[in-house]
Scaffold this active site. Structure first.
Site, PDB file in Angstrom:
ATOM      1  CG  HIS A 269      -2.099   0.855   1.145  1.00 45.87           C
ATOM      2  ND1 HIS A 269      -2.052   2.144   0.674  1.00 45.87           N
ATOM      3  CD2 HIS A 269      -3.409   0.609   1.449  1.00 45.87           C
ATOM      4  CE1 HIS A 269      -3.274   2.661   0.688  1.00 45.87           C
ATOM      5  NE2 HIS A 269      -4.106   1.749   1.149  1.00 45.87           N
ATOM      6  CG  HIS A 346      -1.844 -21.648 -14.109  1.00 48.99           C
ATOM      7  ND1 HIS A 346      -2.015 -22.018 -15.423  1.00 48.99           N
ATOM      8  CD2 HIS A 346      -1.929 -22.803 -13.381  1.00 48.99           C
ATOM      9  CE1 HIS A 346      -2.199 -23.333 -15.492  1.00 48.99           C
ATOM     10  NE2 HIS A 346      -2.151 -23.827 -14.271  1.00 48.99           N
ATOM     11  CG  ASN A 383     -10.014  -2.605 -16.015  1.00 54.63           C
ATOM     12  OD1 ASN A 383     -10.421  -3.318 -15.097  1.00 54.63           O
ATOM     13  ND2 ASN A 383      -9.033  -1.732 -15.864  1.00 54.63           N
TER      14      ASN A 383
END
Length: 465
Positions: A269, A346, A383
């Protein structure tokens, strides 16, 4: 967007300290701490809007022009942005924008939210056969739409959930909110017991229960109709979508019904930095119209967030051989060694835009096949913000690529600026014949993708002067 090499060059003493701390942590886990609850992902569902909501890029420009607020120059910029960001001609817009008289108001925003949330949740409950009254934790995330009562209250009311359900509503947290919701659910599902010679402390939040996550964004509520160029990118990228995810900490679910086990969740963050904090910002333009500004500081903020997240994640996912190679190169003072992240089974990054995906691919060394789920999801659905990572995973499932024992790395990044990674381990081979998968009957379609990893980024991702 340019992603520089991951910042993994700690002094050797820092690595030694890290290894010692890991050893001490291992002792604490095995000697003085009761093992934490394992958290499992039972299943998830992605909302697929009606076929009537499907919209080409040209049609979306016609709709924008009909609103009467865009200049011809702005329409040309939007056309260029949609091409460069990687959108196709089969994404979905809100119902109201496709009517003869679009009416963007609270009512239409609520209608979109209900369609998406209840649509995804109905599918999930049908797939899992779970009674909504059995849900003990509910977490809803949507960045820009925050009605009263909240979206989580809307779900509790619609499904008549129990009065003691723990309900959370996450707002304003951008495209990372979905993975942050996973982290919150993980923490709430833990049962920890710490034993000390002087005292005993027991912390119990929820044992043997379900945690339900609903990730979405409200495109009706975040449309911008002015001519401030910094605010039109969301119009060109964000589309209707949402996903519902069901987690559990009940041990029996590992054997009977779950798909994945949560291994790690790592988050960065960066909002303590003013540059990062202001890189994506909801504000009014000079005419009082509200829109999300994307500034040129986004490049620096995103690069730092992704690099830091990679640094934090690396010790958890890199094999021992990669860690030893790094130490060897550091001790011998050879050229910078970039660990091989491609050994993960993946890699499923958020669909922030084709330039972003291309740069991640180039710097981390993933193949076109590895990046295909993210790039095709961007082309097909656009998106969808925090829910995009679930459309990507659904694509990999539909293609039959998820096998028992595989490790899956989901990465998301967004306003704040934040970057989150979650690692799952596959418990069983995933059924490719899931009729509720949004890619059913689409996953084998040939979609023309520009896989040129040297494609130039959009102007908004250029470094500031």
């Amino acid at each position: 967007m340019s992603i520089s090499q991951p910042i993994l060059e700690f002094p050797i003493i820092m690595w030694l300290i890290f290894l010692v701390l890991i050893f001490i942590w291992g002792l604490r886990v095995n000697i003085i701490k009761k093992p934490s609850q394992k958290v499992f992902l039972i299943d998830f569902a992605c909302y697929k809007p009606l076929a009537s909501q499907m919209c080409t890029k040209e049609k979306s420009l016609e709709i924008a022009k009909s609103m009467g607020n865009y200049s011809e120059e702005m329409l040309d910029i939007m056309r260029m942005a949609m091409d460069k960001v990687g959108l196709g001609d089969s994404t979905y817009l809100p119902k109201t924008l496709l009517t003869n008289s679009p009416n963007l108001c609270l009512e239409t925003s609520l209608k979109e939210a209900q369609d998406v949330m209840f649509g995804a949740l109905d599918i999930l409950f049908e797939k899992t056969k779970i009674d909504p009254k059995d849900v003990g934790i509910l977490i809803v995330n949507c960045s820009v739409f925050d009605p009263v009562p909240s979206l989580s209250c809307m779900i509790v009311n619609h499904y008549k959930m129990n009065e003691n359900v723990l309900s959370y509503n996450l707002g304003g947290m951008g495209c990372t909110a979905g993975l942050l919701a996973v982290r919150l659910a993980n923490q709430l599902l833990q049962v920890s017991q710490y034993i000390n010679s002087a005292f005993t402390f027991v912390q119990q939040v929820h044992e043997s229960t379900y945690a339900l996550i609903l990730s979405t964004e409200n495109t009706s509520h975040c449309c911008y109709f002015g001519n401030d160029q910094s605010k039109i990118i969301p119009n060109c990228t964000f589309r209707v979508g949402g996903a519902a995810i069901l987690l559990s900490n009940h041990p029996s679910h590992r054997r009977n019904s779950c798909k994945y086990e949560l291994l790690h969740d790592v988050h960065y963050h960066g909002a303590s930095s003013d540059r990062s904090y202001k890189s994506v910002f909801l504000e009014e333009d000079d005419h009082g119209l509200i829109g999300v500004s994307i500034t040129k500081d986004l490049l620096i903020a995103a690069t730092h967030a992704i690099e830091t997240n990679l640094t934090l994640l690396a010790p958890f996912i890199l094999p021992l051989s990669e860690k030893l190679l790094f130490l060897k190169n550091f001790i011998m003072r050879r050229k910078k060694y970039v660990p091989n992240f491609t050994k993960i089974d993946h890699f499923l990054p958020h669909v922030g835009g084709l330039p972003v995906l291309n740069q991640l691919q180039k710097k981390l060394g993933f193949t076109d096949l590895a990046m295909e789920p993210s790039k095709i999801s961007l082309r097909r659905f656009g998106n969808t913000s925090s829910s995009s990572i679930w459309y990507i995973l659904a694509y990999a499932e539909a293609k039959g690529r998820i096998k028992k024992g595989d490790k899956i790395w989901q990465m998301a990044f967004g306003s704040g600026f934040k970057c989150s990674s979650v690692i799952w381990r596959t418990i069983r081979n995933v059924d490719t014949n899931d009729m509720k998968n949004p890619w059913k009957e689409e996953s084998d379609a040939l979609i023309d993708l520009d896989l040129d990893i040297n494609a130039p980024p959009h102007d908004y991702f250029q470094p500031p002067n």
